[in-house]
Design a protein around this motif. Structure first.
Motif, PDB file in Angstrom:
ATOM      1  N   GLY A  73       0.827  -1.198   0.000  1.00 38.91           N
ATOM      2  CA  GLY A  73       0.000   0.000   0.000  1.00 38.91           C
ATOM      3  C   GLY A  73       0.863   1.249   0.000  1.00 38.91           C
ATOM      4  N   THR A  74       0.465   2.244   0.805  1.00 40.86           N
ATOM      5  CA  THR A  74       1.157   3.536   0.858  1.00 40.86           C
ATOM      6  C   THR A  74       1.446   3.924   2.298  1.00 40.86           C
ATOM      7  OG1 THR A  74       0.050   4.286  -1.161  1.00 40.86           O
ATOM      8  CG2 THR A  74       0.974   5.994   0.257  1.00 40.86           C
ATOM      9  N   VAL A  75       2.675   4.399   2.534  1.00 37.81           N
ATOM     10  CA  VAL A  75       3.079   4.960   3.820  1.00 37.81           C
ATOM     11  C   VAL A  75       3.591   6.360   3.517  1.00 37.81           C
ATOM     12  CG1 VAL A  75       4.652   4.755   5.779  1.00 37.81           C
ATOM     13  CG2 VAL A  75       3.683   2.694   4.742  1.00 37.81           C
ATOM     14  N   LYS A  76       3.033   7.388   4.218  1.00 36.83           N
ATOM     15  CA  LYS A  76       3.425   8.755   3.861  1.00 36.83           C
ATOM     16  C   LYS A  76       3.307   9.723   5.031  1.00 36.83           C
ATOM     17  CE  LYS A  76      -1.154   9.958   2.025  1.00 36.83           C
ATOM     18  NZ  LYS A  76      -1.849  10.503   0.862  1.00 36.83           N
ATOM     19  N   ASN A  77       4.009  10.855   4.874  1.00 32.61           N
ATOM     20  CA  ASN A  77       3.887  12.019   5.765  1.00 32.61           C
ATOM     21  C   ASN A  77       4.176  11.726   7.229  1.00 32.61           C
ATOM     22  OD1 ASN A  77       3.019  13.472   3.478  1.00 32.61           O
ATOM     23  ND2 ASN A  77       0.893  12.893   3.855  1.00 32.61           N
ATOM     24  N   MET A  78       5.370  11.194   7.514  1.00 31.28           N
ATOM     25  CA  MET A  78       5.682  10.887   8.906  1.00 31.28           C
ATOM     26  C   MET A  78       7.179  10.963   9.178  1.00 31.28           C
ATOM     27  SD  MET A  78       4.878   6.798   8.731  1.00 31.28           S
ATOM     28  CE  MET A  78       4.948   6.572  10.471  1.00 31.28           C
ATOM     29  N   ILE A  79       7.503  11.026  10.474  1.00 26.55           N
ATOM     30  CA  ILE A  79       8.879  10.988  10.956  1.00 26.55           C
ATOM     31  C   ILE A  79       8.971   9.808  11.911  1.00 26.55           C
ATOM     32  CG2 ILE A  79      10.675  12.211  12.236  1.00 26.55           C
ATOM     33  CD1 ILE A  79       9.142  14.821  11.520  1.00 26.55           C
ATOM     34  N   VAL A  80      10.003   8.972  11.722  1.00 26.02           N
ATOM     35  CA  VAL A  80      10.183   7.795  12.565  1.00 26.02           C
ATOM     36  C   VAL A  80      11.527   7.895  13.257  1.00 26.02           C
ATOM     37  CG1 VAL A  80      10.369   5.280  12.596  1.00 26.02           C
ATOM     38  CG2 VAL A  80       8.789   6.391  11.024  1.00 26.02           C
ATOM     39  N   TYR A  81      11.532   7.730  14.574  1.00 21.01           N
ATOM     40  CA  TYR A  81      12.767   7.712  15.366  1.00 21.01           C
ATOM     41  C   TYR A  81      13.036   6.286  15.796  1.00 21.01           C
ATOM     42  CZ  TYR A  81      12.402  12.771  15.646  1.00 21.01           C
ATOM     43  OH  TYR A  81      12.335  14.095  15.333  1.00 21.01           O
ATOM     44  N   ILE A  82      14.163   5.722  15.341  1.00 19.72           N
ATOM     45  CA  ILE A  82      14.563   4.377  15.760  1.00 19.72           C
ATOM     46  C   ILE A  82      15.572   4.554  16.890  1.00 19.72           C
ATOM     47  CG2 ILE A  82      15.650   2.207  15.082  1.00 19.72           C
ATOM     48  CD1 ILE A  82      14.734   2.806  12.203  1.00 19.72           C
ATOM     49  N   GLN A  83      15.172   4.200  18.108  1.00 17.30           N
ATOM     50  CA  GLN A  83      16.011   4.404  19.288  1.00 17.30           C
ATOM     51  C   GLN A  83      16.647   3.115  19.799  1.00 17.30           C
ATOM     52  OE1 GLN A  83      16.780   7.323  20.121  1.00 17.30           O
ATOM     53  NE2 GLN A  83      15.188   8.532  19.195  1.00 17.30           N
ATOM     54  N   SER A  84      16.280   1.966  19.230  1.00 17.86           N
ATOM     55  CA  SER A  84      16.839   0.704  19.720  1.00 17.86           C
ATOM     56  C   SER A  84      16.996  -0.269  18.555  1.00 17.86           C
ATOM     57  CB  SER A  84      15.950   0.127  20.816  1.00 17.86           C
ATOM     58  OG  SER A  84      14.673  -0.165  20.295  1.00 17.86           O
ATOM     59  N   ASP A  85      17.019  -1.547  18.832  1.00 15.84           N
ATOM     60  CA  ASP A  85      17.321  -2.546  17.811  1.00 15.84           C
ATOM     61  C   ASP A  85      16.090  -3.018  17.055  1.00 15.84           C
ATOM     62  OD1 ASP A  85      19.923  -2.447  18.703  1.00 15.84           O
ATOM     63  OD2 ASP A  85      19.663  -4.119  20.085  1.00 15.84           O
ATOM     64  N   ILE A  86      16.301  -3.276  15.754  1.00 16.92           N
ATOM     65  CA  ILE A  86      15.325  -3.977  14.925  1.00 16.92           C
ATOM     66  C   ILE A  86      16.061  -5.205  14.402  1.00 16.92           C
ATOM     67  CG2 ILE A  86      13.916  -3.928  12.849  1.00 16.92           C
ATOM     68  CD1 ILE A  86      13.684  -0.912  13.164  1.00 16.92           C
ATOM     69  N   SER A  87      15.522  -6.384  14.679  1.00  6.10           N
ATOM     70  CA  SER A  87      16.233  -7.608  14.311  1.00  6.10           C
ATOM     71  C   SER A  87      15.252  -8.657  13.799  1.00  6.10           C
ATOM     72  CB  SER A  87      16.981  -8.151  15.532  1.00  6.10           C
ATOM     73  OG  SER A  87      17.610  -9.362  15.232  1.00  6.10           O
ATOM     74  N   ALA A  88      15.559  -9.231  12.638  1.00 10.23           N
ATOM     75  CA  ALA A  88      14.748 -10.317  12.068  1.00 10.23           C
ATOM     76  C   ALA A  88      15.631 -11.537  11.900  1.00 10.23           C
ATOM     77  CB  ALA A  88      14.179  -9.906  10.721  1.00 10.23           C
ATOM     78  N   THR A  89      15.205 -12.667  12.464  1.00  7.94           N
ATOM     79  CA  THR A  89      15.933 -13.922  12.305  1.00  7.94           C
ATOM     80  C   THR A  89      14.954 -14.980  11.827  1.00  7.94           C
ATOM     81  OG1 THR A  89      17.425 -13.340  14.111  1.00  7.94           O
ATOM     82  CG2 THR A  89      17.346 -15.657  13.467  1.00  7.94           C
ATOM     83  N   ASN A  90      15.272 -15.608  10.702  1.00  6.49           N
ATOM     84  CA  ASN A  90      14.430 -16.679  10.181  1.00  6.49           C
ATOM     85  C   ASN A  90      15.176 -17.990  10.360  1.00  6.49           C
ATOM     86  OD1 ASN A  90      12.742 -18.397   8.787  1.00  6.49           O
ATOM     87  ND2 ASN A  90      12.357 -16.957   7.139  1.00  6.49           N
TER      88      ASN A  90
END
Length: 166
Positions: A73-90
């Motif tokens: 779809g669509t993601v718009k008009n925003m500010i995102v602050y990443i302050q910690s970890d994002i982790s994906a393990t398959n």
């Protein structure tokens, strides 16, 4: 979910230890259900305050970690602050992993800024494809306009010395 529009009306802080990404979940048969709606952040911010750690060892071929997993779809008009970890393990022997603010973009992203904190990291690990980035793990056929990633200079320099990449 197609045809729906979500408007963000206030700043949001997400401080959970585990968070299911919006879109990208398996339906139990191995098929991925993407986020196919419109998310309009209305110029507001979302802060990812704790780790987004996803580990999947089921029949899922793809694992997504981030605020949005897979977007068609669509993601718009925003500010995102990443302050910690994002982790994906398959842990699936033939699986893939995608990590970022958006794990995999196949949709439209417009007017979005991602600010990465000094203590944040983004990681993906899988037997198949592993893709990680502050903004996207992967953006293969999506449309992106007016998108920014802001990283404090100290963080870029420290990461370069650790990995040789910047």
């Amino acid at each position: 979910m197609s045809g729906l529009v979500f408007y963000q009306t206030t700043d949001i802080v997400i401080s959970q230890d585990k968070f299911a990404a919006l879109g990208g979940q398996a339906d139990g048969l191995g098929n991925v259900i993407p986020f196919s709606a419109v998310y309009d952040g209305s110029g507001k911010k979302i802060t990812l305050d704790k780790g987004f750690v996803i580990s999947e060892d089921s029949i899922a071929v793809n694992v997504y970690a981030g605020l949005f997993g897979m977007v068609t779809g669509t993601v718009k008009n925003m500010i995102v602050y990443i302050q910690s970890d994002i982790s994906a393990t398959n842990l699936n022997s033939s699986g893939n992993a995608y990590a970022g603010f958006i794990g995999q973009n196949l949709g439209t992203v417009d007017n979005v800024s991602v600010v990465v904190g000094l203590s944040a990291s983004v990681k993906a690990q899988a037997a198949g494809v592993s893709k990680a980035g502050a903004f996207f793990g992967a953006s293969t056929s999506g449309r992106v306009s007016k998108a920014w990633v802001l990283v404090p200079t100290q963080k870029v320099v420290e990461d370069w010395f650790k990995t040789g990449e910047g």
